[in-house]
Design a protein around this motif. Sequence first.
Motif, short mmCIF file in Angstrom:
data_model
loop_
_atom_site.label_atom_id
_atom_site.label_comp_id
_atom_site.label_asym_id
_atom_site.label_seq_id
_atom_site.Cartn_x
_atom_site.Cartn_y
_atom_site.Cartn_z
N PRO A 113 1.50 -1.35 0.32
CA PRO A 113 0.23 0.01 -0.48
C PRO A 113 0.87 1.24 -0.29
O PRO A 113 0.96 2.24 -0.59
CB PRO A 113 -1.09 -0.18 1.37
N LEU A 114 1.52 0.94 0.72
CA LEU A 114 3.11 2.02 1.08
C LEU A 114 3.86 2.51 -0.64
O LEU A 114 3.86 3.59 -0.92
CB LEU A 114 3.66 2.23 1.79
N LYS A 115 3.41 1.56 -1.82
CA LYS A 115 4.32 1.82 -2.74
C LYS A 115 6.22 2.10 -2.49
O LYS A 115 6.52 3.11 -3.20
CB LYS A 115 3.69 2.55 -3.45
N ILE A 116 6.84 1.08 -1.25
CA ILE A 116 8.26 1.21 -0.42
C ILE A 116 8.18 1.22 -1.87
O ILE A 116 9.39 1.80 -2.80
CB ILE A 116 8.04 0.56 0.52
N THR A 117 8.95 -0.17 -2.85
CA THR A 117 9.42 -0.80 -4.02
C THR A 117 9.27 0.70 -5.33
O THR A 117 10.32 1.67 -5.28
CB THR A 117 8.78 -1.99 -4.14
N ILE A 120 11.71 2.75 -3.92
CA ILE A 120 12.98 3.35 -3.83
C ILE A 120 13.25 3.69 -4.87
O ILE A 120 14.52 4.03 -5.58
CB ILE A 120 13.35 2.15 -3.63
N GLY A 121 12.30 3.19 -6.58
CA GLY A 121 13.25 3.12 -7.92
C GLY A 121 13.35 4.62 -8.32
O GLY A 121 13.99 4.33 -8.61
N MET A 122 12.14 5.53 -7.93
CA MET A 122 11.81 6.38 -7.94
C MET A 122 13.21 7.88 -7.61
O MET A 122 14.31 8.27 -8.29
CB MET A 122 10.59 7.39 -8.10
N ALA A 123 13.47 6.74 -5.90
CA ALA A 123 14.60 7.94 -6.03
C ALA A 123 15.75 7.23 -6.09
O ALA A 123 16.91 7.81 -6.66
CB ALA A 123 14.29 7.33 -3.91
N THR A 124 15.94 6.26 -6.64
CA THR A 124 17.16 5.94 -7.06
C THR A 124 17.55 7.04 -8.82
O THR A 124 18.16 7.41 -9.14
CB THR A 124 17.02 4.35 -7.62
N VAL A 125 15.69 6.73 -9.33
CA VAL A 125 16.50 7.58 -10.60
C VAL A 125 16.58 8.90 -10.79
O VAL A 125 17.75 9.49 -11.05
CB VAL A 125 14.90 7.64 -11.86
N PHE A 126 15.92 9.20 -9.10
CA PHE A 126 16.69 10.71 -9.42
C PHE A 126 18.16 11.27 -8.55
O PHE A 126 18.45 12.17 -9.51
CB PHE A 126 15.68 11.78 -8.11
#
Length: 630
Positions: A113-117, A120-126
């Motif tokens: 529900p929190l879409k943690i994965t 984390i992927g978006m943070a990696t791209v950023f």
Amino acid sequence: MRQQRAGLGPQQASCNSSEQVPGHSKLHVTAASRSRATASLAPQQASRHIGQLLQHRKHQTTVEGDAPTPQQMAGHVCRFFTKIKELIIWSWSYLWALWFLLVISVVYYLRGPLKITDNIGMATVFLSTLTPKFYVALTGTSSLISGLILIFEWWYFRKYGTSFIEQVSLNHLSPWIGGGESTTPESTAANSNNNNNNNNQQSVPECKVWRNPLNLFRGSEYQRLTWSTKKEPLTYYDMNLSAQDHQTFFTCEADAGKPEYEIMQTAWRERNPEVRIKSARSALDLNPECASAYILLAEEECTSIIEVEKKLKVALKHAETNYRKSQVTQHQSSTMEALHRRDTNVFIYIKRRLAMCARKLGKMKEAIKMFRDLTKEVPPIMNVLNLHENLLEALLEVGAYADAQAVLAKYDDIALPKSATICYTAALLKARTVADKFSPDIASKRGLTAAEMAAVEAIHRAVEFNPHVPKYLLEMKPLILPPEHILKRGDSEAIAYAFFHLPHWKRVEGALNLLHCTWEGTFRIIPYPLEKGHLFYPYPTCTECADRELLPSFHEVSVYPKKELPFFIVFTAGLCSFTALLALLTHQYPEPMGALAKTLLSWWYVPIQYVLEKLEAVLPSNLLHHLSRI
């Protein structure tokens, strides 16, 4: 109360001071010595003691054979509930670990529900899109902030002797995190009833500054150092304390309306020595019999001990005349009584300084006689001057060890304050009997004799009282001129003692060798000197700050126990250096540093990904669905 004033620990409060010795850290008392001590009991006392032990054992046997009494049952129940209470308290201490595990579990099961994965992927791209300039700015800012924290921490540590972050953590954050003990009246009363004896004996007495019994003359001794080295041997704090002492000793309310004594009242408070000398001369012009003016001139204007002695002899003549006059009228009013007290202080002070002049000029018999006569006086000023220490030093100078031992027997008492002079003189006299034949190699093989054990224990006792003295006696630290005031158990007292008593230790063959071989063993007897002492109170924590005020700035103050750099100073220094290095490397080599950062992040993520995969395999993915159905 008498024990607290004496500055003694619980062991000393329970027995005679001549029998109180610390345990030796290297060589222990053998069983034979204990058996000899037991055999020294009187036969009647031993038989009575054995009979009491037999009766107690017989009573224990009869009680154990019978059924348990109600009192015993109640005691068992109380102990059971006490253990349960301790278990609950222990479990609450580790409740934070359970809370941490619960948080980790909730975050893990809510990762969908929190879409943690996805996050984390978006943070990696950023992070992958960031330029090297960002990393340079980030590491540079981190280095700057940590550097400012390091500078502040170092300044605070140099000034106050502790870390600011540690102090804030202990005083303000610890009560919030770990909780504090209840301070209600009931709990306070219970704690005082349970631990009254231990708390009273282990409380640290307030640091008190004492007048140095062997202080030098300013004009003829301290001033000579200033002329030759351009260094000031006395601090303003030390001289201000002396000014307060002089006003207390040499002024009174009866001086009102007498211009010469009013001038002297202001002269003692002057900072400039030339102004003080000029004021004393003005007082003598008004009254040639002003003894306190002669004292000031002898202390500060005379440039040799011979001149000081001549000036003090003139002062003694006038002081004795004033003393006899006020002695007749002391009972007429409170003002006249204060006048007589002042004249008595002046008279005794001059006699003491004359005795010190005789000691410095080599007139030992005259000096010892004057010190002996002065120790028989009983005015309140005698409690401040500590003349027995002058007498001990003079007796050691002429080698009158038996007389010095007699003086020690009188003043090394449980009810009297201790000093480095008393403790180390006692150690020297005991070491004198065995030092010439002492060998550490032979002693380690055959053990210590009774006399050697007594000498070693006396050294341990002295080192526990003042641990700074041995380094000056062994010439491991340079000596300076002693201050006019000392702090007992501090570096200032150690300097004052070693300055005058080092020749006495050198004169006794082997004494310094025995001290060198045994003094460090004291620290194994008291591993936590700030928390608990052995024969004396725990070592006071205020000595360093007071000694820095008393001793000149060019002297490196001895600190005990030796303070290490606080953790946060080392941590901030490492953080500042590391981030500054990262900023420099990132700025010079942006592409290799970026590749290195990605590699390190991928390595760091590998074990986390492995743990997550194992959890997925072990735990069902729809556990929340099953829990909702239950």
